[in-house]
Design a protein around this motif. Structure first.
Motif, mmCIF file in Angstrom:
data_model
loop_
_atom_site.group_PDB
_atom_site.id
_atom_site.type_symbol
_atom_site.label_atom_id
_atom_site.label_comp_id
_atom_site.label_asym_id
_atom_site.label_seq_id
_atom_site.Cartn_x
_atom_site.Cartn_y
_atom_site.Cartn_z
ATOM 1 N N SER A 82 32.771 -10.042 38.135
ATOM 2 C CA SER A 82 31.850 -10.937 37.424
ATOM 3 C C SER A 82 31.429 -12.149 38.248
ATOM 4 O O SER A 82 30.352 -12.711 38.016
ATOM 5 C CB SER A 82 32.498 -11.402 36.110
ATOM 6 N N GLY A 83 32.245 -12.578 39.209
ATOM 7 C CA GLY A 83 31.889 -13.766 39.980
ATOM 8 C C GLY A 83 31.328 -13.473 41.351
ATOM 9 O O GLY A 83 31.055 -14.395 42.124
ATOM 10 N N VAL A 84 31.146 -12.196 41.666
ATOM 11 C CA VAL A 84 30.673 -11.814 42.996
ATOM 12 C C VAL A 84 29.155 -11.868 43.064
ATOM 13 O O VAL A 84 28.461 -11.449 42.131
ATOM 14 C CB VAL A 84 31.175 -10.397 43.351
ATOM 15 N N ASN A 85 28.636 -12.386 44.160
ATOM 16 C CA ASN A 85 27.189 -12.442 44.378
ATOM 17 C C ASN A 85 26.624 -11.027 44.372
ATOM 18 O O ASN A 85 27.048 -10.188 45.163
ATOM 19 C CB ASN A 85 26.907 -13.114 45.721
ATOM 20 N N PRO A 86 25.660 -10.730 43.480
ATOM 21 C CA PRO A 86 25.092 -9.380 43.417
ATOM 22 C C PRO A 86 24.526 -8.885 44.747
ATOM 23 O O PRO A 86 24.488 -7.681 44.997
ATOM 24 C CB PRO A 86 23.975 -9.520 42.369
ATOM 25 N N GLN A 87 24.093 -9.809 45.605
ATOM 26 C CA GLN A 87 23.561 -9.398 46.900
ATOM 27 C C GLN A 87 24.627 -8.764 47.796
ATOM 28 O O GLN A 87 24.296 -8.017 48.702
ATOM 29 C CB GLN A 87 22.956 -10.607 47.632
ATOM 30 N N GLY A 88 25.876 -9.076 47.511
ATOM 31 C CA GLY A 88 26.947 -8.561 48.360
ATOM 32 C C GLY A 88 27.722 -7.418 47.744
ATOM 33 O O GLY A 88 28.758 -7.009 48.266
ATOM 34 N N CYS A 89 27.226 -6.890 46.623
ATOM 35 C CA CYS A 89 27.973 -5.866 45.901
ATOM 36 C C CYS A 89 27.019 -4.781 45.392
ATOM 37 O O CYS A 89 25.933 -5.082 44.892
ATOM 38 C CB CYS A 89 28.714 -6.511 44.733
ATOM 39 N N GLN A 90 27.434 -3.530 45.532
ATOM 40 C CA GLN A 90 26.624 -2.401 45.072
ATOM 41 C C GLN A 90 27.500 -1.475 44.234
ATOM 42 O O GLN A 90 28.592 -1.099 44.651
ATOM 43 C CB GLN A 90 26.063 -1.630 46.276
ATOM 44 N N VAL A 91 27.029 -1.114 43.041
ATOM 45 C CA VAL A 91 27.783 -0.230 42.152
ATOM 46 C C VAL A 91 27.007 1.067 41.959
ATOM 47 O O VAL A 91 25.811 1.037 41.659
ATOM 48 C CB VAL A 91 28.033 -0.887 40.778
ATOM 49 N N PHE A 92 27.707 2.192 42.140
ATOM 50 C CA PHE A 92 27.078 3.500 41.961
ATOM 51 C C PHE A 92 27.934 4.329 41.001
ATOM 52 O O PHE A 92 29.152 4.398 41.148
ATOM 53 C CB PHE A 92 26.948 4.238 43.294
ATOM 54 N N SER A 93 27.284 4.926 40.013
ATOM 55 C CA SER A 93 27.962 5.833 39.084
ATOM 56 C C SER A 93 27.490 7.254 39.368
ATOM 57 O O SER A 93 26.283 7.504 39.461
ATOM 58 C CB SER A 93 27.635 5.454 37.632
ATOM 59 N N PHE A 94 28.429 8.149 39.510
ATOM 60 C CA PHE A 94 28.089 9.529 39.849
ATOM 61 C C PHE A 94 28.414 10.444 38.677
ATOM 62 O O PHE A 94 29.564 10.564 38.263
ATOM 63 C CB PHE A 94 28.859 9.968 41.103
ATOM 64 N N LYS A 95 27.369 11.059 38.158
ATOM 65 C CA LYS A 95 27.527 11.988 37.037
ATOM 66 C C LYS A 95 27.330 13.410 37.560
ATOM 67 O O LYS A 95 27.661 13.704 38.705
ATOM 68 C CB LYS A 95 26.555 11.617 35.930
ATOM 69 N N HIS A 96 26.746 14.284 36.751
ATOM 70 C CA HIS A 96 26.544 15.663 37.192
ATOM 71 C C HIS A 96 25.569 15.687 38.368
ATOM 72 O O HIS A 96 24.544 15.000 38.349
ATOM 73 C CB HIS A 96 25.982 16.511 36.045
ATOM 74 N N PRO A 97 25.868 16.469 39.411
ATOM 75 C CA PRO A 97 24.965 16.544 40.568
ATOM 76 C C PRO A 97 23.588 17.069 40.173
ATOM 77 O O PRO A 97 23.459 17.939 39.307
ATOM 78 C CB PRO A 97 25.675 17.527 41.508
ATOM 79 N N SER A 98 22.571 16.519 40.819
ATOM 80 C CA SER A 98 21.207 16.989 40.592
ATOM 81 C C SER A 98 20.977 18.286 41.366
ATOM 82 O O SER A 98 21.789 18.693 42.196
ATOM 83 C CB SER A 98 20.205 15.938 41.054
ATOM 84 N N ALA A 99 19.843 18.925 41.111
ATOM 85 C CA ALA A 99 19.504 20.156 41.824
ATOM 86 C C ALA A 99 19.424 19.906 43.324
ATOM 87 O O ALA A 99 19.890 20.719 44.134
ATOM 88 C CB ALA A 99 18.189 20.714 41.301
ATOM 89 N N THR A 100 18.866 18.751 43.702
ATOM 90 C CA THR A 100 18.765 18.414 45.126
ATOM 91 C C THR A 100 20.143 18.211 45.733
ATOM 92 O O THR A 100 20.431 18.674 46.839
ATOM 93 C CB THR A 100 17.929 17.135 45.317
ATOM 94 N N GLU A 101 21.015 17.521 45.016
ATOM 95 C CA GLU A 101 22.358 17.258 45.532
ATOM 96 C C GLU A 101 23.155 18.543 45.707
ATOM 97 O O GLU A 101 23.967 18.661 46.633
ATOM 98 C CB GLU A 101 23.083 16.288 44.596
#
Length: 289
Positions: A82-101
């Motif tokens: 909550s206190g981290v600068n958004p510019q320095g943090c990246q969040v990725f959620s991985f669900k079911h793979p897409s057709a391309t993946e």
């Protein structure tokens, strides 16, 4: 009470039996007020270290969160960062793979999202899904377009563990530090949280029939997690098993583990050279006119 993150670490070579790892431990906070005070203090420290990390620009930090449904991954990420600068943090959620993946190897989609130097990358689920849910439901392998020769269930999981460990060793050699969290939730606590989602209208969206279906495979998931933790917790990329029945306590343990990892890094703000100081003094004089 001091949190010792090493108490929750799976050391390389350990044999994990999740039935013997607690889902709840004595809280490190004595009251809700103490919890918020503890959280604010450590979030502030994390913010300071994150700025140093960003300025130093020597390492990248990858945090991986895995857990059963309703274990509190989203809440842990939200509160801890909550206190981290958004510019320095990246969040990725991985669900079911897409057709391309699915047209690529199982590590491809997550590799594209690895953090840059100076940044914190967070994977909410990750490539580990490929040795967890896919192992519990091996029929998913048949949808991945792999040659039949690679679908031998006697070897495919060991080969995927090896691919994961090789990747994580490669990342470590190139400056990425990896911390992996398994939020260890009891089956009974999951039931209570599912009921809360049904009872509270603003939480209804969090529940699906698939959650109840997957609950039937609890023992299979625990076995898959045990094999995964045993095979992929290394000195360079350790797993931490976080007791998750108490969400607040889990967040504090996760936060302390991240702080400990940061404090092990050799970070420093860039030093100003004599040439740069002279340039800055020239700019100062121009601004003063």
């Amino acid at each position: 009470m001091k949190i010792k993150s090493n108490d929750f670490r799976v050391h390389e070579g350990d044999k994990v039996n999740l039935a013997k790892w607690p889902t709840q431990v004595k809280p490190v906070y004595k009251s809700k007020k103490k919890y918020h005070k503890f959280l604010r203090r450590n979030v502030k420290e994390l913010s300071v270290l994150q700025r140093l990390h960003y300025a130093s620009n020597r390492y990248s930090l990858l945090l991986i969160f895995q857990a059963m449904d309703a274990a509190g991954k989203d809440g842990a990420i939200r509160h801890v960062m909550s206190g981290v600068n958004p510019q320095g943090c990246q969040v990725f959620s991985f669900k079911h793979p897409s057709a391309t993946e699915l047209e690529h190897d199982f590590l491809w989609r997550t590799t594209r999202s690895l953090p840059e130097r100076g940044r914190i990358g967070i994977f909410n689920r990750s490539y580990y899904e490929e040795v967890l849910i896919v192992r519990v439901h091996p029929q998913i392998l048949r949808t991945q377009g792999l040659p039949d020769a690679l679908l031998n269930e006697d070897t495919v999981w060991k080969e995927r563990y090896r691919s994961i460990v090789d990747l994580e060793n490669h990342l470590h050699r190139n400056g990425t530090r990896i911390i992996k969290f398994f939020l260890h939730l009891s089956k009974d606590e999951q039931r209570k949280r599912f009921l809360d989602r049904l009872d509270e209208p603003d939480k209804n969206w969090k529940f699906s029939a698939a959650d109840l279906h997957e609950r039937k495979y609890w023992a299979h998931y625990m076995a898959a997690y045990e094999d995964c933790l045993n095979a992929t917790s290394t000195d360079h990329a350790p797993w931490h098993i976080i007791p998750a029945d108490d969400k607040k306590n889990a967040r504090l343990i996760v936060l302390q583990t991240i702080l400990d990892a940061f404090n092990e890094l050799d970070m420093a703000y860039p030093k100003t050279t004599a040439k740069r100081r002279k340039e800055l003094e020239s700019i100062r004089k121009q601004l003063a006119k």
